[in-house]
Design a protein around this motif. Structure first.
Motif, PDB file in Angstrom:
ATOM      1  N   ALA A   1      19.389  -4.428 -25.695  1.00  0.00           N
ATOM      2  CA  ALA A   1      20.492  -3.468 -25.731  1.00  0.00           C
ATOM      3  C   ALA A   1      20.050  -2.077 -25.302  1.00  0.00           C
ATOM      4  CB  ALA A   1      21.102  -3.425 -27.130  1.00  0.00           C
ATOM      5  N   ALA A   2      18.889  -1.638 -25.782  1.00  0.00           N
ATOM      6  CA  ALA A   2      18.407  -0.299 -25.431  1.00  0.00           C
ATOM      7  C   ALA A   2      18.105  -0.204 -23.936  1.00  0.00           C
ATOM      8  CB  ALA A   2      17.158   0.027 -26.248  1.00  0.00           C
ATOM      9  N   THR A   3      17.481  -1.243 -23.403  1.00  0.00           N
ATOM     10  CA  THR A   3      17.169  -1.242 -21.968  1.00  0.00           C
ATOM     11  C   THR A   3      18.435  -1.285 -21.139  1.00  0.00           C
ATOM     12  OG1 THR A   3      15.126  -2.443 -22.473  1.00  0.00           O
ATOM     13  CG2 THR A   3      15.805  -2.359 -20.164  1.00  0.00           C
ATOM     14  N   ALA A   4      19.419  -2.074 -21.588  1.00  0.00           N
ATOM     15  CA  ALA A   4      20.695  -2.167 -20.865  1.00  0.00           C
ATOM     16  C   ALA A   4      21.441  -0.840 -20.898  1.00  0.00           C
ATOM     17  CB  ALA A   4      21.552  -3.278 -21.462  1.00  0.00           C
ATOM     18  N   ALA A   5      21.398  -0.169 -22.040  1.00  0.00           N
ATOM     19  CA  ALA A   5      22.095   1.114 -22.164  1.00  0.00           C
ATOM     20  C   ALA A   5      21.486   2.162 -21.238  1.00  0.00           C
ATOM     21  CB  ALA A   5      22.046   1.597 -23.615  1.00  0.00           C
TER      22      ALA A   5
ATOM     23  N   LEU B   1      16.781  -6.653 -15.976  1.00  0.00           N
ATOM     24  CA  LEU B   1      15.653  -5.854 -16.458  1.00  0.00           C
ATOM     25  C   LEU B   1      15.597  -5.892 -17.978  1.00  0.00           C
ATOM     26  CD1 LEU B   1      13.309  -3.906 -15.885  1.00  0.00           C
ATOM     27  CD2 LEU B   1      14.977  -2.025 -15.943  1.00  0.00           C
ATOM     28  N   SER B   2      16.754  -5.808 -18.609  1.00  0.00           N
ATOM     29  CA  SER B   2      16.834  -5.863 -20.068  1.00  0.00           C
ATOM     30  C   SER B   2      16.314  -7.204 -20.579  1.00  0.00           C
ATOM     31  CB  SER B   2      18.293  -5.668 -20.511  1.00  0.00           C
ATOM     32  OG  SER B   2      18.836  -4.504 -19.947  1.00  0.00           O
ATOM     33  N   ALA B   3      16.719  -8.273 -19.919  1.00  0.00           N
ATOM     34  CA  ALA B   3      16.282  -9.609 -20.323  1.00  0.00           C
ATOM     35  C   ALA B   3      14.777  -9.790 -20.154  1.00  0.00           C
ATOM     36  CB  ALA B   3      17.025 -10.656 -19.494  1.00  0.00           C
ATOM     37  N   LEU B   4      14.266  -9.330 -19.030  1.00  0.00           N
ATOM     38  CA  LEU B   4      12.837  -9.487 -18.751  1.00  0.00           C
ATOM     39  C   LEU B   4      11.986  -8.713 -19.754  1.00  0.00           C
ATOM     40  CD1 LEU B   4      13.019  -9.234 -14.870  1.00  0.00           C
ATOM     41  CD2 LEU B   4      12.390 -11.273 -16.182  1.00  0.00           C
ATOM     42  N   LEU B   5      12.415  -7.505 -20.091  1.00  0.00           N
ATOM     43  CA  LEU B   5      11.650  -6.698 -21.047  1.00  0.00           C
ATOM     44  C   LEU B   5      11.705  -7.303 -22.442  1.00  0.00           C
ATOM     45  CD1 LEU B   5       9.915  -4.187 -21.300  1.00  0.00           C
ATOM     46  CD2 LEU B   5      11.990  -2.869 -21.804  1.00  0.00           C
ATOM     47  N   ALA B   6      12.889  -7.744 -22.863  1.00  0.00           N
ATOM     48  CA  ALA B   6      13.023  -8.370 -24.183  1.00  0.00           C
ATOM     49  C   ALA B   6      12.184  -9.641 -24.263  1.00  0.00           C
ATOM     50  CB  ALA B   6      14.487  -8.682 -24.469  1.00  0.00           C
ATOM     51  N   ALA B   7      12.198 -10.434 -23.192  1.00  0.00           N
ATOM     52  CA  ALA B   7      11.424 -11.681 -23.178  1.00  0.00           C
ATOM     53  C   ALA B   7       9.929 -11.410 -23.209  1.00  0.00           C
ATOM     54  CB  ALA B   7      11.789 -12.498 -21.939  1.00  0.00           C
ATOM     55  N   ALA B   8       9.493 -10.421 -22.447  1.00  0.00           N
ATOM     56  CA  ALA B   8       8.066 -10.113 -22.375  1.00  0.00           C
ATOM     57  C   ALA B   8       7.523  -9.598 -23.701  1.00  0.00           C
ATOM     58  CB  ALA B   8       7.809  -9.088 -21.270  1.00  0.00           C
ATOM     59  N   LEU B   9       8.340  -8.819 -24.414  1.00  0.00           N
ATOM     60  CA  LEU B   9       7.868  -8.208 -25.655  1.00  0.00           C
ATOM     61  C   LEU B   9       8.010  -9.112 -26.880  1.00  0.00           C
ATOM     62  CD1 LEU B   9       9.141  -4.521 -25.241  1.00  0.00           C
ATOM     63  CD2 LEU B   9       6.810  -5.411 -24.964  1.00  0.00           C
ATOM     64  N   ALA B  10       8.906 -10.095 -26.824  1.00  0.00           N
ATOM     65  CA  ALA B  10       9.135 -10.949 -27.997  1.00  0.00           C
ATOM     66  C   ALA B  10       7.869 -11.657 -28.486  1.00  0.00           C
ATOM     67  CB  ALA B  10      10.241 -11.956 -27.697  1.00  0.00           C
ATOM     68  N   PRO B  11       7.062 -12.262 -27.613  1.00  0.00           N
ATOM     69  CA  PRO B  11       5.832 -12.894 -28.116  1.00  0.00           C
ATOM     70  C   PRO B  11       4.872 -11.879 -28.744  1.00  0.00           C
ATOM     71  CG  PRO B  11       6.329 -13.641 -25.883  1.00  0.00           C
ATOM     72  CD  PRO B  11       7.232 -12.479 -26.167  1.00  0.00           C
ATOM     73  N   VAL B  12       4.845 -10.670 -28.199  1.00  0.00           N
ATOM     74  CA  VAL B  12       3.982  -9.618 -28.745  1.00  0.00           C
ATOM     75  C   VAL B  12       4.443  -9.238 -30.144  1.00  0.00           C
ATOM     76  CG1 VAL B  12       3.125  -7.269 -28.420  1.00  0.00           C
ATOM     77  CG2 VAL B  12       3.508  -8.753 -26.429  1.00  0.00           C
ATOM     78  N   PHE B  13       5.759  -9.055 -30.303  1.00  0.00           N
ATOM     79  CA  PHE B  13       6.310  -8.719 -31.621  1.00  0.00           C
ATOM     80  C   PHE B  13       6.056  -9.847 -32.617  1.00  0.00           C
ATOM     81  CE2 PHE B  13       9.582  -6.039 -29.185  1.00  0.00           C
ATOM     82  CZ  PHE B  13       8.850  -4.872 -29.362  1.00  0.00           C
ATOM     83  N   ALA B  14       6.242 -11.096 -32.188  1.00  0.00           N
ATOM     84  CA  ALA B  14       6.016 -12.239 -33.080  1.00  0.00           C
ATOM     85  C   ALA B  14       4.562 -12.294 -33.529  1.00  0.00           C
ATOM     86  CB  ALA B  14       6.409 -13.538 -32.371  1.00  0.00           C
ATOM     87  N   TRP B  15       3.650 -12.067 -32.589  1.00  0.00           N
ATOM     88  CA  TRP B  15       2.221 -12.063 -32.923  1.00  0.00           C
ATOM     89  C   TRP B  15       1.907 -10.934 -33.903  1.00  0.00           C
ATOM     90  CZ3 TRP B  15      -1.610  -8.367 -31.967  1.00  0.00           C
ATOM     91  CH2 TRP B  15      -2.912  -8.789 -32.221  1.00  0.00           C
ATOM     92  N   ALA B  16       2.490  -9.757 -33.681  1.00  0.00           N
ATOM     93  CA  ALA B  16       2.250  -8.615 -34.570  1.00  0.00           C
ATOM     94  C   ALA B  16       2.786  -8.868 -35.970  1.00  0.00           C
ATOM     95  CB  ALA B  16       2.894  -7.361 -33.983  1.00  0.00           C
ATOM     96  N   MET B  17       3.809  -9.716 -36.070  1.00  0.00           N
ATOM     97  CA  MET B  17       4.394 -10.054 -37.373  1.00  0.00           C
ATOM     98  C   MET B  17       3.639 -11.199 -38.045  1.00  0.00           C
ATOM     99  SD  MET B  17       8.380  -9.825 -36.148  1.00  0.00           S
ATOM    100  CE  MET B  17       9.125 -10.266 -37.693  1.00  0.00           C
ATOM    101  N   GLY B  18       2.579 -11.689 -37.389  1.00  0.00           N
ATOM    102  CA  GLY B  18       1.785 -12.756 -37.975  1.00  0.00           C
ATOM    103  C   GLY B  18       2.339 -14.148 -37.767  1.00  0.00           C
ATOM    104  N   ARG B  19       3.332 -14.280 -36.878  1.00  0.00           N
ATOM    105  CA  ARG B  19       3.935 -15.589 -36.604  1.00  0.00           C
ATOM    106  C   ARG B  19       3.447 -16.108 -35.260  1.00  0.00           C
ATOM    107  NH1 ARG B  19       8.179 -17.522 -39.599  1.00  0.00           N
ATOM    108  NH2 ARG B  19       7.553 -19.422 -38.463  1.00  0.00           N
ATOM    109  N   THR B  20       2.215 -16.578 -35.251  1.00  0.00           N
ATOM    110  CA  THR B  20       1.638 -17.068 -33.998  1.00  0.00           C
ATOM    111  C   THR B  20       2.356 -18.316 -33.487  1.00  0.00           C
ATOM    112  OG1 THR B  20      -0.028 -18.271 -35.274  1.00  0.00           O
ATOM    113  CG2 THR B  20      -0.628 -16.081 -34.455  1.00  0.00           C
TER     114      THR B  20
END
Length: 194
Positions: free
Chosen positions: A126-130, A137-156
């Motif tokens: 949403a932020a990228t789209a806005a 571009l919004s989809a690509l950024l959200a997809a790229a960052l989701a695994p990073v966020f999941a890893w940071a949350m301890g959900r490998t």
């Protein structure tokens, strides 16, 4: 696990955008705009309620696959069913494996797997789209960052599933990436029915 994979894939293969567009007399989505069967292309018909319904149903099929699999088969089954639903949307058997780009199903799957992660991914989109007004571009950024966020949350485990889906999102957005690089990618709301 094989049964949950089959269940998720078949559920994910249901082309809701195509069904809704035909039911409302909007034409064959594959002959409109980008030719994609997802909500962004439904929006190009000018019918916002149809686009919203497509978004909810495409995201919902990923979420339903996860929730049912988790209830009856546990967390591993949920991961398998969610990833399979995403795969089914991108490569549906009903449409000779020519499906959508998977963004809504990706987000719905993430919300069901881990709602804080899903909301972060949605907020990233949403932020990228806005800011950019460019859906791809919004989809690509959200997809790229989701695994990073999941890893940071301890959900490998979720990070691995998210990485799998993110790779396919990039593959499905190959043409969009080329247009992003040459500056010709259309913005949200542009390109009505031709």
């Amino acid at each position: 696990m094989i049964l949950w994979a089959i269940f998720g894939y078949l559920l994910g293969s249901v082309p809701f955008g195509l069904v809704i567009a035909r039911a409302l007399g909007l034409g064959d989505l594959r002959q409109i705009g980008s030719g994609n069967i997802g909500a962004t292309n439904v929006l190009r018909t000018g019918n916002k309620p149809a686009a919203l319904a497509t978004l909810l149903l495409d995201s919902g099929k990923g979420a339903i696959a996860v929730l049912l699999a988790r209830h009856f088969g546990g967390e591993s089954a949920a991961l398998v069913a969610g990833a399979a639903a995403f795969l089914g949307h991108c490569y549906p058997v009903w449409l000779r494996f020519q499906g959508g780009k998977g963004v809504a199903t990706f987000l719905g799957t993430l919300i069901a797997l881990n709602w804080p992660l899903g909301l972060i991914a949605c907020a990233t989109w949403a932020a990228t789209a806005a800011i950019s007004r460019i859906s791809s571009l919004s989809a690509l950024l959200a997809a790229a960052l989701a695994p990073v966020f999941a890893w940071a949350m301890g959900r490998t485990d979720i990070a691995a599933a998210a990485a799998f889906m993110a790779i396919l999102i990039f593959v499905r957005h190959k043409a969009n990436i080329a247009r992003l690089l040459d500056g010709s990618e259309p913005r949200i709301g542009a390109g009505r029915k031709r």
